[in-house]
Design a protein around this motif. Structure first.
Motif, mmCIF file in Angstrom:
data_model
loop_
_atom_site.group_PDB
_atom_site.id
_atom_site.type_symbol
_atom_site.label_atom_id
_atom_site.label_comp_id
_atom_site.label_asym_id
_atom_site.label_seq_id
_atom_site.Cartn_x
_atom_site.Cartn_y
_atom_site.Cartn_z
ATOM 1 N N LEU A 20 1.064 -1.199 -0.198
ATOM 2 C CA LEU A 20 -0.141 0.077 0.065
ATOM 3 C C LEU A 20 0.748 0.978 -0.175
ATOM 4 O O LEU A 20 0.195 1.966 -0.855
ATOM 5 C CB LEU A 20 -1.147 -0.441 1.171
ATOM 6 C CG LEU A 20 -1.705 0.876 2.150
ATOM 7 C CD1 LEU A 20 -3.015 1.653 0.298
ATOM 8 C CD2 LEU A 20 -2.732 1.201 2.966
ATOM 9 N N GLU A 228 -7.532 -4.509 3.342
ATOM 10 C CA GLU A 228 -8.097 -3.357 4.005
ATOM 11 C C GLU A 228 -8.314 -2.605 5.454
ATOM 12 O O GLU A 228 -8.152 -1.829 5.461
ATOM 13 C CB GLU A 228 -10.064 -3.952 3.994
ATOM 14 C CG GLU A 228 -11.068 -4.190 2.647
ATOM 15 C CD GLU A 228 -11.844 -4.969 2.431
ATOM 16 O OE1 GLU A 228 -12.543 -5.565 1.616
ATOM 17 O OE2 GLU A 228 -12.125 -5.355 3.719
ATOM 18 N N GLU A 231 -5.505 -0.197 5.126
ATOM 19 C CA GLU A 231 -5.342 0.723 4.464
ATOM 20 C C GLU A 231 -6.227 0.927 5.365
ATOM 21 O O GLU A 231 -5.897 3.171 5.799
ATOM 22 C CB GLU A 231 -6.844 0.839 3.453
ATOM 23 C CG GLU A 231 -7.298 1.930 2.563
ATOM 24 C CD GLU A 231 -8.124 1.313 1.548
ATOM 25 O OE1 GLU A 231 -8.504 2.412 1.297
ATOM 26 O OE2 GLU A 231 -8.843 0.336 1.279
ATOM 27 N N TRP A 302 -13.579 4.610 6.808
ATOM 28 C CA TRP A 302 -13.513 3.007 6.672
ATOM 29 C C TRP A 302 -14.264 2.489 6.886
ATOM 30 O O TRP A 302 -15.368 2.324 7.827
ATOM 31 C CB TRP A 302 -12.658 2.747 7.683
ATOM 32 C CG TRP A 302 -11.690 1.107 6.949
ATOM 33 C CD1 TRP A 302 -10.573 1.079 6.634
ATOM 34 C CD2 TRP A 302 -11.900 0.210 8.327
ATOM 35 N NE1 TRP A 302 -10.319 -0.426 6.224
ATOM 36 C CE2 TRP A 302 -10.918 -0.779 7.257
ATOM 37 C CE3 TRP A 302 -13.247 -0.101 8.962
ATOM 38 C CZ2 TRP A 302 -11.573 -2.272 7.658
ATOM 39 C CZ3 TRP A 302 -13.507 -1.226 9.813
ATOM 40 C CH2 TRP A 302 -12.542 -2.990 9.196
ATOM 41 N N PHE A 336 -3.286 -3.933 -4.226
ATOM 42 C CA PHE A 336 -3.643 -2.652 -4.035
ATOM 43 C C PHE A 336 -3.667 -1.903 -6.324
ATOM 44 O O PHE A 336 -4.400 -1.022 -6.227
ATOM 45 C CB PHE A 336 -2.779 -1.742 -3.402
ATOM 46 C CG PHE A 336 -2.853 -1.998 -2.481
ATOM 47 C CD1 PHE A 336 -4.154 -1.531 -1.260
ATOM 48 C CD2 PHE A 336 -2.680 -2.462 -1.322
ATOM 49 C CE1 PHE A 336 -4.305 -2.121 0.012
ATOM 50 C CE2 PHE A 336 -1.770 -3.284 -0.246
ATOM 51 C CZ PHE A 336 -3.173 -3.137 0.529
#
Length: 352
Positions: A20, A228, A231, A302, A336
């Motif tokens: 990421l 996820e 992130e 999020w 990603f």
């Protein structure tokens, strides 16, 4: 170019976080423990990236048990952000090695926080806290839930959580606790239950095995998809003010249900292949962990997007792909960028 330092970079979360941050243009530094065997397999695909991301990934030997080395690395790297993911992270193992777990998972945090404080650099710090801190607390658990850890691992994480908050409140440092509930992926270690089940389903389907042995099938966990969650780690580090946040799907599933999802994906009945073995039970069980991520949703937008059923499919498909690949290579994908590149099992990447 921002510069990040990741402890535990060779683990599941560390490797996804490296993906990421590199995609976001960071220069990424990671701390790797010295070993007689290669332990960088989860990072090998980065060195084959067509955009040459390998040039911006620099690995350093070190260990969170060595305070002087942490001071030296901070002075050398001069990071803008530090993500502390390193830990003895297996809950069952923590009962067998409580002292080592306390030293690495607990005191390792203090050593790193103190090294950052002594550096006098403007560094943002992320602490990988855990849903295991809640333990016996009734669900749903959120940032206001009282901790009640049920393992040496959970207790060590509670210590790290409070040290992170203390350094924020005492010294004005930008420190955040990400209280992440269970998050899984094809990069999960083989001794963790979700990977163990997914791997068994694929191998049984292929005829290599007949059974898999598990412990408490009634344990309820809140399982999400690891890319996820990393992130979410990054997002909470970009806020104007530091705080503590739960990341979770809000949906609980039993180990039994996860096994059913995995085996049904390959057309098998889990009841014919799962066997119980009390050797996998913990001295103190945690019955139910289900998180409430409402605060993270409000603060930085999020939400978990991958269902536990889809997660089981992703993990089983990855195991099937491993079985079908040449014995000298497997496939590793950056979620990603959707880049898909071959990785040699021999592992040629060395810290440099």
């Amino acid at each position: 170019m921002k510069r990040a330092l990741i402890t535990g970079i060779t683990g599941q979360d560390g490797s996804y976080l490296a993906d990421l941050l590199l995609d976001k243009g960071y220069e990424v530094h990671g701390i790797v423990r010295r070993s007689s065997t290669f332990n960088t397999r989860r990072l090998d695909h980065i060195y084959r990236d067509p955009h040459d991301a390998g040039r911006r990934l620099i690995l350093h030997y070190g260990d969170v048990s060595d305070a002087s080395r942490l001071v030296t690395l901070l002075a050398r790297v001069r990071p803008d952000e530090v993500y502390h993911l390193a830990a003895q992270s297996h809950v069952r193992v923590s009962f067998d090695e409580p002292e080592n777990t306390g030293d690495i998972t607990g005191m390792g945090t203090t050593r790193l926080l103190e090294a950052i404080r002594m550096s006098a650099m403007d560094i943002r710090y992320y602490q990988a806290s855990s849903s295991e801190m809640f333990g016996a607390a009734p669900p749903p658990q959120n940032e206001r839930t009282t901790f009640h850890p049920r393992s040496p691992y959970g207790a060590a994480k509670v210590y790290s959580y409070w040290m992170t908050r203390n350094y924020r409140e005492a010294y004005g440092m930008f420190t955040v606790n990400g209280i992440l509930f269970n998050h899984e992926s094809p990069r999960r270690g083989e001794t963790f239950v979700t990977r163990k089940i997914a791997r068994a389903a694929a191998r049984i389907k292929a005829g290599f095995e007949k059974h898999v042995f598990l412990g408490n099938l009634d344990a309820v966990r809140d399982w999400g998809y690891a890319p996820e969650y990393v992130e979410g780690m990054w997002r909470m580090m970009q806020l104007d003010q530091p705080d503590d946040y739960v990341l979770a799907t809000g949906i609980g599933s039993t180990v039994r249900e996860f096994a059913e999802h995995c085996f049904s994906h390959v057309g098998l009945d889990w009841r014919e292949h799962v066997r119980y073995d009390d050797v996998y039970l913990r001295p103190a069980e945690v019955d139910t962990l289900v998180g409430d991520a409402g605060k993270a949703r409000e603060a930085f937008g999020w939400t978990a997007r991958t269902s536990v059923y889809r997660l089981a499919q992703i993990m089983v498909d990855a195991e099937l792909a491993r079985l079908g690949s040449d014995s000298r290579e497997t496939w590793s994908a950056n979620p990603f960028t959707n880049a898909r590149t071959p990785v040699e099992h021999s592992g040629r990447v060395l810290p440099r």
